[in-house]
Scaffold this active site. Structure first.
Site, short mmCIF file in Angstrom:
data_model
loop_
_atom_site.label_atom_id
_atom_site.label_comp_id
_atom_site.label_asym_id
_atom_site.label_seq_id
_atom_site.Cartn_x
_atom_site.Cartn_y
_atom_site.Cartn_z
CE1 TYR A 92 25.33 25.71 12.56
CE2 TYR A 92 27.71 25.58 12.22
CZ TYR A 92 26.59 25.38 13.02
OH TYR A 92 26.74 24.87 14.29
CB CYS A 93 22.40 31.05 10.08
SG CYS A 93 21.81 31.30 8.39
CB SER A 94 18.24 28.52 10.99
OG SER A 94 17.22 27.55 11.02
N GLY A 97 20.66 31.54 5.50
CA GLY A 97 20.08 32.82 5.11
C GLY A 97 20.89 34.03 5.54
CG PHE A 121 21.64 23.18 12.42
CD1 PHE A 121 22.83 22.72 12.94
CD2 PHE A 121 20.45 22.63 12.90
CE1 PHE A 121 22.86 21.73 13.92
CE2 PHE A 121 20.47 21.64 13.87
CZ PHE A 121 21.67 21.19 14.38
#
Length: 299
Positions: A92-94, A97, A121
């Site tokens: 995962y990222c923010s 994306g 996140f």
């Protein structure tokens, strides 16, 4: 193989590796429990790309891609050295994306079974926030008792227990800030959420005020604690003094002690304040602790 799922499904997966692709600073602030930080962009790169993006999106994407390729190349070596091709990897990222997608595609092409967290996140935080905003579907058994009676020690021996002070890295009282830096509020909630997911529908817990140092317990969680079945713990004054001396004596520095006394100064007499400071200077630990216990037992 590459797939993308909502957090409700993501949390059910049994990952061999969980990757947080955000910058190290974002990771340190809070992350999913068990995640490792294989960042797409480091702190400086992330800030640089964000600045460029406001003026020239195409240039930002191109330069960002260059940085991501360089960083991913280093990460791939570490990942393939420690994990077998074919193992399941969560990432995962923010916001779900390009940062997580870039690394996910490469890992998938290498043969890893990759699952991306849809919404990243931010989606996880929304899930956790909603979880604590709703009625807590948990039965608590709260350990109550005077300071130093051994509630935390008992809690550590019980199955199905949540140690809030351990998660908050704080001993709870005005003198409890001796363990080092506390986690952020988000990191605390992440750890608390993780703890609750690993338990059945009940837990033993220690009686706390809503505020543990700088950490604030979620309101619904705290209200559930207040209504819980209470178990009262008792202990002799002698053993309470011994226990507190063992916990605090080595970790309580002169400056920290003065700061702690200052916190309770509005609620104690000037004479008691002077006696506390004087006893500390003289290392009269038992006398000092008895005075503090007399104060706390009245509050």
């Amino acid at each position: 193989m590459l797939s993308e799922v909502e957090f409700a499904e993501f949390q059910k997966e049994n990952f061999s590796l969980l990757i947080d692709a955000r910058s190290p600073r974002e990771f340190l602030h809070s992350h999913l429990i068990g995640a490792l930080n294989f960042y797409a962009l480091n702190d400086e790169e992330y800030q640089e790309i964000g600045t460029i993006y406001k003026k020239n999106q195409a240039l930002a994407k191109a330069r960002g891609a260059s940085y991501i390729c360089q960083n991913t190349a280093k990460h791939i070596l570490k990942i393939t050295q420690n994990f077998r091709i074919g193992e399941k990897v969560g990432i995962y990222c923010s916001r779900g994306g390009l940062r997580s997608k870039s690394i996910a595609v490469i890992l998938s092409e290498l043969g890893f079974r990759v699952v991306r967290l849809k919404g990243g996140f931010k989606a996880y935080r929304t899930f956790v926030t909603h979880y604590f905003e709703n009625e807590i579907n948990f039965d608590f058994f709260t350990l109550c008792g005077n300071t130093g009676c051994g509630k935390t020690e008992l809690l550590e021996q019980l199955p199905q227990a949540i140690n809030l002070e351990k998660i908050a890295n704080h001993l709870g009282s005005s003198f409890g800030d001796i363990l080092g830096k506390q986690p952020t509020q988000k990191a605390f909630e992440a750890e608390l959420f993780h703890n609750m997911q690993n338990l059945e529908n009940f837990a033993f817990i220690e009686s706390e005020s809503r505020k543990i140092g700088d950490i604030i317990l979620p309101l619904k969680f705290y209200e559930k604690m207040q209504k819980a079945f209470k178990i009262y713990c008792f202990c002799s004054l002698e053993n309470r003094v011994k226990r507190i001396q063992k916990i605090y004596q080595e970790k309580m520095t002169p400056l920290k002690f003065q700061q702690c006394v200052q916190k309770i100064s509005p609620y104690i007499s000037l004479n008691l304040r002077q006696d506390l400071l004087q006893s500390y200077e003289r290392k009269e630990w038992q006398k000092l602790i008895v005075m503090l216990l007399e104060y706390y037992d009245k509050t």
